[in-house]
Design a protein around this motif. Structure first.
Motif, PDB file in Angstrom:
ATOM      1  N   GLY A   1       0.730  -1.140  -0.002  1.00 29.10           N
ATOM      2  CA  GLY A   1      -0.051  -0.083  -0.004  1.00 29.10           C
ATOM      3  C   GLY A   1       0.938   1.204  -0.037  1.00 29.10           C
ATOM      4  O   GLY A   1       0.468   2.193  -0.572  1.00 29.10           O
ATOM      5  N   SER A   2       1.792   1.257   0.878  1.00 36.46           N
ATOM      6  CA  SER A   2       2.877   2.422   0.826  1.00 36.46           C
ATOM      7  C   SER A   2       3.598   2.664  -0.605  1.00 36.46           C
ATOM      8  O   SER A   2       3.624   3.512  -1.131  1.00 36.46           O
ATOM      9  CB  SER A   2       3.751   2.023   1.813  1.00 36.46           C
ATOM     10  OG  SER A   2       4.859   3.404   1.939  1.00 36.46           O
ATOM     11  N   ARG A   3       3.951   1.381  -1.392  1.00 35.33           N
ATOM     12  CA  ARG A   3       4.411   1.638  -2.486  1.00 35.33           C
ATOM     13  C   ARG A   3       3.603   2.196  -3.602  1.00 35.33           C
ATOM     14  O   ARG A   3       3.722   3.197  -4.440  1.00 35.33           O
ATOM     15  CB  ARG A   3       4.896   0.382  -3.027  1.00 35.33           C
ATOM     16  CG  ARG A   3       5.569   0.162  -4.430  1.00 35.33           C
ATOM     17  CD  ARG A   3       6.895   0.828  -4.286  1.00 35.33           C
ATOM     18  NE  ARG A   3       7.587   0.842  -5.611  1.00 35.33           N
ATOM     19  CZ  ARG A   3       8.002   1.701  -6.302  1.00 35.33           C
ATOM     20  NH1 ARG A   3       8.335   2.594  -5.889  1.00 35.33           N
ATOM     21  NH2 ARG A   3       8.659   1.519  -7.442  1.00 35.33           N
ATOM     22  N   ILE A   4       2.217   1.792  -3.378  1.00 35.14           N
ATOM     23  CA  ILE A   4       1.092   2.346  -4.365  1.00 35.14           C
ATOM     24  C   ILE A   4       1.004   3.682  -4.115  1.00 35.14           C
ATOM     25  O   ILE A   4       1.009   4.721  -4.945  1.00 35.14           O
ATOM     26  CB  ILE A   4      -0.332   1.590  -4.266  1.00 35.14           C
ATOM     27  CG1 ILE A   4      -0.166   0.133  -4.636  1.00 35.14           C
ATOM     28  CG2 ILE A   4      -1.453   2.250  -4.814  1.00 35.14           C
ATOM     29  CD1 ILE A   4      -1.147  -0.709  -4.269  1.00 35.14           C
ATOM     30  N   ARG A   5       1.088   4.446  -2.892  1.00 34.20           N
ATOM     31  CA  ARG A   5       0.914   5.479  -2.518  1.00 34.20           C
ATOM     32  C   ARG A   5       2.234   6.469  -3.209  1.00 34.20           C
ATOM     33  O   ARG A   5       1.893   7.588  -3.465  1.00 34.20           O
ATOM     34  CB  ARG A   5       0.828   5.795  -0.965  1.00 34.20           C
ATOM     35  CG  ARG A   5       0.558   7.168  -0.474  1.00 34.20           C
ATOM     36  CD  ARG A   5       0.570   7.295   0.987  1.00 34.20           C
ATOM     37  NE  ARG A   5       0.644   8.740   1.309  1.00 34.20           N
ATOM     38  CZ  ARG A   5      -0.498   9.438   1.505  1.00 34.20           C
ATOM     39  NH1 ARG A   5      -1.406   9.070   1.109  1.00 34.20           N
ATOM     40  NH2 ARG A   5      -0.239  10.807   2.218  1.00 34.20           N
ATOM     41  N   GLU A   6       3.112   5.948  -3.026  1.00 28.52           N
ATOM     42  CA  GLU A   6       4.656   6.500  -3.434  1.00 28.52           C
ATOM     43  C   GLU A   6       4.306   6.786  -4.766  1.00 28.52           C
ATOM     44  O   GLU A   6       4.853   7.850  -5.245  1.00 28.52           O
ATOM     45  CB  GLU A   6       5.718   5.569  -3.003  1.00 28.52           C
ATOM     46  CG  GLU A   6       6.743   6.335  -3.246  1.00 28.52           C
ATOM     47  CD  GLU A   6       8.074   5.146  -3.043  1.00 28.52           C
ATOM     48  OE1 GLU A   6       8.782   5.605  -1.843  1.00 28.52           O
ATOM     49  OE2 GLU A   6       8.032   4.296  -3.538  1.00 28.52           O
TER      50      GLU A   6
ATOM     51  N   LEU B   1       8.028  -3.828  -4.774  1.00 33.65           N
ATOM     52  CA  LEU B   1       9.276  -3.480  -4.428  1.00 33.65           C
ATOM     53  C   LEU B   1       9.081  -2.620  -3.196  1.00 33.65           C
ATOM     54  O   LEU B   1       7.911  -2.020  -2.986  1.00 33.65           O
ATOM     55  CB  LEU B   1       9.803  -2.396  -5.397  1.00 33.65           C
ATOM     56  CG  LEU B   1      10.162  -2.948  -6.953  1.00 33.65           C
ATOM     57  CD1 LEU B   1      10.633  -2.116  -7.947  1.00 33.65           C
ATOM     58  CD2 LEU B   1      11.036  -4.080  -6.791  1.00 33.65           C
ATOM     59  N   LEU B   2       9.981  -2.526  -2.267  1.00 33.23           N
ATOM     60  CA  LEU B   2      10.265  -1.820  -0.980  1.00 33.23           C
ATOM     61  C   LEU B   2      10.086  -0.182  -1.554  1.00 33.23           C
ATOM     62  O   LEU B   2      10.502   0.291  -2.356  1.00 33.23           O
ATOM     63  CB  LEU B   2      11.566  -2.182  -0.486  1.00 33.23           C
ATOM     64  CG  LEU B   2      11.756  -3.418   0.338  1.00 33.23           C
ATOM     65  CD1 LEU B   2      13.021  -3.410   0.824  1.00 33.23           C
ATOM     66  CD2 LEU B   2      10.745  -3.550   1.375  1.00 33.23           C
ATOM     67  N   PRO B   3       9.059   0.454  -0.671  1.00 34.50           N
ATOM     68  CA  PRO B   3       9.024   1.786  -0.740  1.00 34.50           C
ATOM     69  C   PRO B   3      10.299   2.333  -0.421  1.00 34.50           C
ATOM     70  O   PRO B   3      11.021   1.773   0.467  1.00 34.50           O
ATOM     71  CB  PRO B   3       7.914   2.187   0.051  1.00 34.50           C
ATOM     72  CG  PRO B   3       7.761   1.013   1.017  1.00 34.50           C
ATOM     73  CD  PRO B   3       8.280  -0.086   0.394  1.00 34.50           C
ATOM     74  N   SER B   4      10.360   3.619  -0.779  1.00 31.40           N
ATOM     75  CA  SER B   4      11.546   4.403  -0.631  1.00 31.40           C
ATOM     76  C   SER B   4      11.669   4.994   0.981  1.00 31.40           C
ATOM     77  O   SER B   4      12.605   5.089   1.605  1.00 31.40           O
ATOM     78  CB  SER B   4      11.933   5.585  -1.397  1.00 31.40           C
ATOM     79  OG  SER B   4      10.861   6.548  -1.583  1.00 31.40           O
ATOM     80  N   THR B   5      10.525   5.096   1.478  1.00 26.64           N
ATOM     81  CA  THR B   5      10.118   5.353   2.586  1.00 26.64           C
ATOM     82  C   THR B   5       9.615   4.282   3.426  1.00 26.64           C
ATOM     83  O   THR B   5       8.562   3.879   2.899  1.00 26.64           O
ATOM     84  CB  THR B   5       9.432   6.940   2.796  1.00 26.64           C
ATOM     85  OG1 THR B   5       8.277   7.005   2.109  1.00 26.64           O
ATOM     86  CG2 THR B   5      10.081   8.077   2.233  1.00 26.64           C
ATOM     87  N   PRO B   6       9.538   4.468   4.596  1.00 30.60           N
ATOM     88  CA  PRO B   6       8.841   3.502   5.442  1.00 30.60           C
ATOM     89  C   PRO B   6       7.184   3.818   5.659  1.00 30.60           C
ATOM     90  O   PRO B   6       6.942   5.212   5.263  1.00 30.60           O
ATOM     91  CB  PRO B   6       9.355   3.174   6.764  1.00 30.60           C
ATOM     92  CG  PRO B   6      10.128   4.471   6.955  1.00 30.60           C
ATOM     93  CD  PRO B   6      10.562   4.844   5.592  1.00 30.60           C
ATOM     94  N   PRO B   7       6.344   2.888   5.607  1.00 34.19           N
ATOM     95  CA  PRO B   7       4.845   3.204   5.580  1.00 34.19           C
ATOM     96  C   PRO B   7       4.839   4.026   6.840  1.00 34.19           C
ATOM     97  O   PRO B   7       5.261   3.891   8.029  1.00 34.19           O
ATOM     98  CB  PRO B   7       4.348   1.781   5.775  1.00 34.19           C
ATOM     99  CG  PRO B   7       5.046   0.644   5.454  1.00 34.19           C
ATOM    100  CD  PRO B   7       6.468   1.284   5.576  1.00 34.19           C
ATOM    101  N   ALA B   8       3.905   5.066   6.644  1.00 29.59           N
ATOM    102  CA  ALA B   8       3.731   6.056   7.536  1.00 29.59           C
ATOM    103  C   ALA B   8       2.755   5.528   8.651  1.00 29.59           C
ATOM    104  O   ALA B   8       2.048   4.597   8.556  1.00 29.59           O
ATOM    105  CB  ALA B   8       2.801   7.329   7.202  1.00 29.59           C
ATOM    106  N   ILE B   9       3.088   5.971   9.849  1.00 29.29           N
ATOM    107  CA  ILE B   9       2.238   5.529  11.053  1.00 29.29           C
ATOM    108  C   ILE B   9       1.005   6.214  11.160  1.00 29.29           C
ATOM    109  O   ILE B   9      -0.109   5.537  11.467  1.00 29.29           O
ATOM    110  CB  ILE B   9       3.044   5.768  12.315  1.00 29.29           C
ATOM    111  CG1 ILE B   9       4.278   4.967  12.505  1.00 29.29           C
ATOM    112  CG2 ILE B   9       2.165   5.229  13.726  1.00 29.29           C
ATOM    113  CD1 ILE B   9       5.217   5.194  13.508  1.00 29.29           C
ATOM    114  N   GLU B  10       0.813   7.407  10.698  1.00 31.64           N
ATOM    115  CA  GLU B  10      -0.444   8.276  10.975  1.00 31.64           C
ATOM    116  C   GLU B  10      -0.734   8.821   9.575  1.00 31.64           C
ATOM    117  O   GLU B  10       0.267   9.235   8.755  1.00 31.64           O
ATOM    118  CB  GLU B  10      -0.419   9.459  11.925  1.00 31.64           C
ATOM    119  CG  GLU B  10      -0.255   8.894  13.341  1.00 31.64           C
ATOM    120  CD  GLU B  10      -0.571   9.944  14.336  1.00 31.64           C
ATOM    121  OE1 GLU B  10      -0.668  11.063  14.001  1.00 31.64           O
ATOM    122  OE2 GLU B  10      -0.094   9.914  15.433  1.00 31.64           O
ATOM    123  N   PRO B  11      -2.049   8.966   8.982  1.00 34.01           N
ATOM    124  CA  PRO B  11      -2.245   9.605   7.809  1.00 34.01           C
ATOM    125  C   PRO B  11      -1.849  11.072   7.774  1.00 34.01           C
ATOM    126  O   PRO B  11      -1.721  11.624   8.549  1.00 34.01           O
ATOM    127  CB  PRO B  11      -3.786   9.607   7.886  1.00 34.01           C
ATOM    128  CG  PRO B  11      -4.340   8.774   8.885  1.00 34.01           C
ATOM    129  CD  PRO B  11      -3.123   8.780   9.959  1.00 34.01           C
TER     130      PRO B  11
END
Length: 132
Positions: free
Chosen positions: A41-46, A100-110
């Motif tokens: 999900g974080s990768r999709i967002r990125e 693939l791994l996102p360049s930043t870790p998944p966020a904790i809060e929106p």
């Protein structure tokens, strides 16, 4: 007779450690899947943000509503393979790029844009004579 065979097969799967019901899934396995969903999900967002797409636009093009895109990006829900391909097509990337791994870790809060909330109590507690 079929039911008896079916039950035997199910119990043998449980004996092998293959969960057949959600409550039979180990906490470690649930945690691993939750982390994987967040990573994808974080990768999709990125990728989406890199292309300047809104959640609304991605959802419309992929045939999903905005709330579903939000829940996918936050790793709150699992989605079908077909949905991953639809998202990849809209983003113009290969589906493998979503893993693939996102360049930043998944966020904790929106991350929320928009105006900052101000407390109405603070504004109303100011004495009008002090402002003059």
């Amino acid at each position: 007779m079929w039911h008896k065979c079916h039950r035997q097969a199910r119990f043998s799967l449980v004996a092998w450690g293959v969960p057949t019901r959600p409550k039979q899934t180990s906490p470690d396995r649930l945690l691993r899947w939750q982390e994987r969903r967040k990573r994808v999900g974080s990768r999709i967002r990125e990728i989406r943000l890199g292309q300047g797409l809104t959640q609304e636009a991605l959802g419309l093009e992929a045939g999903m509503d905005r709330r579903t895109i939000i829940r996918i990006e936050w790793g709150e829900i699992s989605i079908a393979y077909e949905r991953l391909w639809e998202i990849a097509d809209v983003l113009g990337v290969d589906v493998a790029d979503l893993f693939l791994l996102p360049s930043t870790p998944p966020a904790i809060e929106p991350h929320r844009r928009g105006r900052a909330r101000s407390s109405t109590r603070t504004r109303l507690s100011v004495d009008p004579e002090e402002q003059a």
